[in-house]
Scaffold this active site. Structure first.
Site, PDB file in Angstrom:
ATOM      1  N   GLY A  64       1.836   1.322  -7.038  1.00 12.94           N
ATOM      2  CA  GLY A  64       0.249   1.007  -6.807  1.00 12.94           C
ATOM      3  C   GLY A  64       0.605  -0.603  -6.314  1.00 12.94           C
ATOM      4  O   GLY A  64       1.496  -1.359  -7.405  1.00 12.94           O
TER       5      GLY A  64
ATOM      6  N   GLY B 160      -2.627  -3.829  -7.042  1.00 14.16           N
ATOM      7  CA  GLY B 160      -3.360  -4.237  -6.956  1.00 14.16           C
ATOM      8  C   GLY B 160      -3.660  -5.451  -6.596  1.00 14.16           C
ATOM      9  O   GLY B 160      -3.176  -6.253  -6.008  1.00 14.16           O
TER      10      GLY B 160
ATOM     11  N   VAL C 191       2.400  -2.373  -9.032  1.00 13.44           N
ATOM     12  CA  VAL C 191       2.945  -1.658  -9.985  1.00 13.44           C
ATOM     13  C   VAL C 191       4.306  -0.817  -9.770  1.00 13.44           C
ATOM     14  O   VAL C 191       4.448  -0.221  -9.087  1.00 13.44           O
ATOM     15  CB  VAL C 191       2.711  -0.497 -10.823  1.00 13.44           C
ATOM     16  CG1 VAL C 191       2.723  -0.137 -11.960  1.00 13.44           C
ATOM     17  CG2 VAL C 191       0.988  -1.422 -11.449  1.00 13.44           C
TER      18      VAL C 191
ATOM     19  N   LYS D  20       4.032  -3.419 -14.558  1.00 14.62           N
ATOM     20  CA  LYS D  20       3.307  -4.323 -13.976  1.00 14.62           C
ATOM     21  C   LYS D  20       3.855  -6.100 -13.897  1.00 14.62           C
ATOM     22  O   LYS D  20       3.900  -6.171 -14.939  1.00 14.62           O
ATOM     23  CB  LYS D  20       2.052  -3.233 -14.606  1.00 14.62           C
ATOM     24  CG  LYS D  20       0.523  -4.248 -13.614  1.00 14.62           C
ATOM     25  CD  LYS D  20      -0.385  -3.952 -14.501  1.00 14.62           C
ATOM     26  CE  LYS D  20      -1.733  -4.590 -13.232  1.00 14.62           C
ATOM     27  NZ  LYS D  20      -3.208  -3.577 -14.502  1.00 14.62           N
TER      28      LYS D  20
ATOM     29  N   ASP E 173     -13.691   0.157 -15.731  1.00 12.82           N
ATOM     30  CA  ASP E 173     -13.574   1.159 -14.367  1.00 12.82           C
ATOM     31  C   ASP E 173     -12.496   1.971 -14.123  1.00 12.82           C
ATOM     32  O   ASP E 173     -11.303   2.578 -14.251  1.00 12.82           O
ATOM     33  CB  ASP E 173     -11.993  -0.405 -13.839  1.00 12.82           C
ATOM     34  CG  ASP E 173     -11.892   0.211 -11.868  1.00 12.82           C
ATOM     35  OD1 ASP E 173     -12.458   0.383 -11.699  1.00 12.82           O
ATOM     36  OD2 ASP E 173     -10.898  -0.400 -11.299  1.00 12.82           O
TER      37      ASP E 173
END
Length: 271
Positions: A11, A13, A18, A37, A131
């Site tokens: 992923g 961000g 990540v 990460k 979140d």
């Protein structure tokens, strides 16, 4: 020194990427799958803060576990890495998008209990996640015969600690969290642990129906309903009386009257 090899991106961000990685040394960790990460080059962003926060959750099985941090140099860039356990089954969001039908009420009950235990640990440490949504809830193998997965809360990049002074205006906070899981007070910059409880209610509705609680609405529509009208998502009529009562406690308009994670763990819906 632990060494690993990145395999693929899991992923992206705004401040980090990540990776799925494999540890190649030392021997006792050899071939272990991990999630790494990594910060943007020469910009650590929120990762040092995430490290400090995740260290306080070590041992809580409802929160993704932190292993260690590592700073390295790649070419001429400095990279900050957080090394964590890897969720081999993906996220709750992945599950809901792939599953052809709703999750059973018994399964929702079990998963809700897991999430509340995680939130209870988070809130007891004076932290608001800010979140909480299905993509930030990861799936692991379960030792419970009644549950297919062990759910764990992840991604503390947007969280707020009790030591921080909140000074967020409407426009700043609008882009900080996911509007579809935010509470009326949070869109106006008021951040309390009760925000995460509202988010949990939205997630429970989504588990039952496979669609977001604010289905078929745009971000602007949801912002109007939350910020101006102070509305909650509609609770589906098909749910049991106990479940509807549980959700009504998650969606109390006044944040200081909304039930806490500890209170909800004793709600009759979960038994």
């Amino acid at each position: 020194m632990v060494k690993w090899m990145n395999r693929r991106i899991l992923g992206r961000g705004s401040n980090a990427i990540v990776y799925l990685a494999t540890i190649i040394a030392p021997q006792e960790w050899n071939q272990k799958l991990i999630a790494v990460k990594s910060s943007k080059p020469n910009s650590f962003g929120s990762l040092p803060k995430e490290k400090r926060i995740m260290e306080s959750f070590i041992g809580c099985k409802e929160i993704v576990q932190f292993y260690f941090s590592h700073i390295c140099k790649e070419r001429n860039d400095i990279i900050y890495n957080l090394v964590m356990e890897f969720a081999s089954y993906g996220s709750l969001g992945d599950l809901l998008r792939k599953k052809p039908g709703p999750v059973s009420e018994n399964e929702v009950r079990i998963y809700t209990r897991m999430l509340l235990r995680g939130l209870s640990c988070i809130h007891q440490n004076g932290i608001v996640h800010c979140d909480l949504n299905p993509d930030n809830i990861l799936l692991f193998s379960s030792s419970d015969d009644c549950a297919r997965y062990q759910l764990k809360i992840s991604d503390f990049g947007l969280c707020t600690t009790k030591e921080e002074v909140i000074d967020a205006d409407f426009e700043i906070f609008k882009i900080k969290g996911n509007i579809f899981y935010m509470s009326p007070e949070s869109v106006m910059g008021q951040i309390e642990t009760s925000l995460d409880i509202w988010s949990l209610g939205c997630i429970i509705i989504e588990m039952f129906g496979g669609l977001r609680a604010w289905k078929n609405l745009t971000k602007e529509d949801v912002m109007l309903k939350l910020g101006i009208l102070k509305q909650a998502p509609e609770i589906p009529n098909r749910l049991s009386v106990d479940c509807k009562d549980f959700l009504s406690k998650c969606f109390i308009r006044e944040p200081n009257q909304r039930w806490t994670a500890r209170m909800l763990l004793n709600h009759h819906f979960l038994f």
